[in-house]
Design an enzyme around this catalytic site. Structure first.
Site: not given
Length: 418
Positions: A117, A22-23, A122, A397, A305
């Site tokens: 999230c 994903k990242n 952030r 997600r 994570d």
């Protein structure tokens, strides 16, 4: 709205194949904008964050063609917009990668502040610092970030903190900047190396990705390429924790074992057996799980994570474990939900004390973020009784067909509409 219903107590066995990271994918897809020709991206995970990226590209004028289940051809040559639609971009944190890609391509960009999230603040100050160093000016207004530059020029960029997002954004903006860019105190995660490899496959000149100093020599143009996204280390780690929690025995395929080293070492300390092969690992448990202390840190440290998933596993271990979260301020949001299932966890600031009870009980719970949702799935698989997980859009997600993969391993899990 959908939810997962899990009947726990089943041991996971068999084989599972890990999807693309994903990242990495959410940075590589915007990076295609920098190409002067179409690109083919393989091993793209079927997750909502990726679907949002593809939607943004389409709305901006790119031609996106699905060639196979996880393969897309993207032609960016017809992109005629530099503004990412607010309603789309605000749904995901990684929308900020369009800032670096658009700035690098067109010298201007307009993107909303990141969503995603709720893990605490952030800040994008380090992103803006990098863009400014390359010669861009910016304004912040009504939740939108505007960037503009007459000409980007290579520069020295020093990050005040290690930041994955800003490192990748600086790379995107610098690949076509005039001269040499040196990024110091750069993040070293595998997906940063993957982005660098993708850009280099298009003709970029990036050296040092995976170390704390990255050097980028700007080039005039980037060509089309065919590129496969690396396997997702966090998905692999999540399955490792689920297998261990159910005392299972599973071969996890399509992984890069080196990317899993920090997770593997902790799992082995907890009592999990792991056998490594070239591109797969076997995970099984044949004895008791024991306590361990975890401190999250930037790569190559233990990934934030994976913090909630390992915490869930430690509720089933003997003894008292200490978890220290050094990355996100609000990463313990899942704790109240695990307590509903019988977990004994006490949180004090950035530290959680996990008393291993050895058992969990099914309960109705809610996913408060992506990785918290994964932790609740693990808890439900190991618990006695039935667990119902709501707000699973968070989970979708970042996990490609999680319930289908688990069912193939013997789990009793189904997705139902509320």
């Amino acid at each position: 709205m959908d939810k997962f219903i899990i009947k726990g107590g089943r041991r996971l066995t068999g084989e599972v194949t890990i999807s693309g990271a994903k990242n990495a994918a959410v940075a590589i897809l915007p990076a295609v904008i920098l190409s002067d020709e179409p690109c083919v991206i393989e091993n793209v995970p079927n997750i909502s964050d990726v679907n949002i990226c593809l939607r943004i590209l389409t709305e901006m004028g790119a031609e996106v063609t699905k060639l196979d289940a996880n393969i897309y051809r993207i032609d960016p040559t017809k992109i005629d917009k530099y503004c990412v639609p607010y309603e789309t971009a605000r749904k995901m944190r990684a929308s900020y990668y369009f800032l670096g890609a658009l700035l690098g391509k067109f010298g201007k960009a307009r993107v909303s502040m990141p969503g995603g999230c709720p893990l605490g603040d952030r800040p994008i100050d380090q992103h803006l610092k990098a863009f400014s160093s390359l010669g861009a000016e910016y304004t912040l207004s009504q939740g939108m970030i505007d960037l503009h530059s007459e000409k980007l020029r290579g520069s020295q960029i020093f990050f005040d903190v290690v930041t994955v997002g800003a490192t990748m954004n600086a790379m995107l903006a610098a690949v076509k900047a005039e001269g040499l860019t040196v990024i110091e105190n750069a993040a070293k995660e595998p997906h940063i190396v993957d982005l660098a490899n993708f850009l280099n496959s298009m003709g970029a000149n990036i050296m040092g990705a995976g170390t704390d100093v990255i050097k980028i020599r700007g080039v005039e143009r980037l060509r089309g390429t065919t590129y496969a996204v690396i396997p997702d280390q966090i998905e692999a780690g999540t399955f490792m924790a689920a297998i261990a929690a159910t005392k299972g025995d599973v071969l996890i395929k399509n992984v890069i074992p080196k990317h899993l080293e920090s997770i593997t070492k902790k799992m082995e300390k907890i009592g999990v057996n792991i056998e490594q092969f070239d591109d797969s690992i076997r995970v099984w448990v044949d004895g008791p799980l024991v306590k361990a202390n975890i401190k999250t840190a930037p790569h190559p440290g233990f990934p934030t994570d994976m913090q909630s998933q390992i915490a869930t596993l430690l509720t089933l271990a003997k003894g008292t474990s200490i978890i220290t979260e050094n990355i996100w301020d609000q990463r313990f949001g899942y704790v109240d939900e695990l307590r509903r299932m019988g977990a004994d966890i006490t949180v004090n600031g950035k530290v959680a004390l996990v008393e291993g009870t050895g058992k969990l009980m099914g309960a109705p719970v809610k996913a408060c973020d992506l990785r918290a949702g994964a932790a609740l799935i693990i808890a439900g698989l190991a618990a006695s009784g039935v667990t119902e997980i709501e707000d699973i859009f968070h989970i979708e997600r970042g996990y490609d067909c999680m319930e289908g993969k688990l069912r193939a391993l013997g789990a009793d899990i189904e997705k139902v509409s509320i």
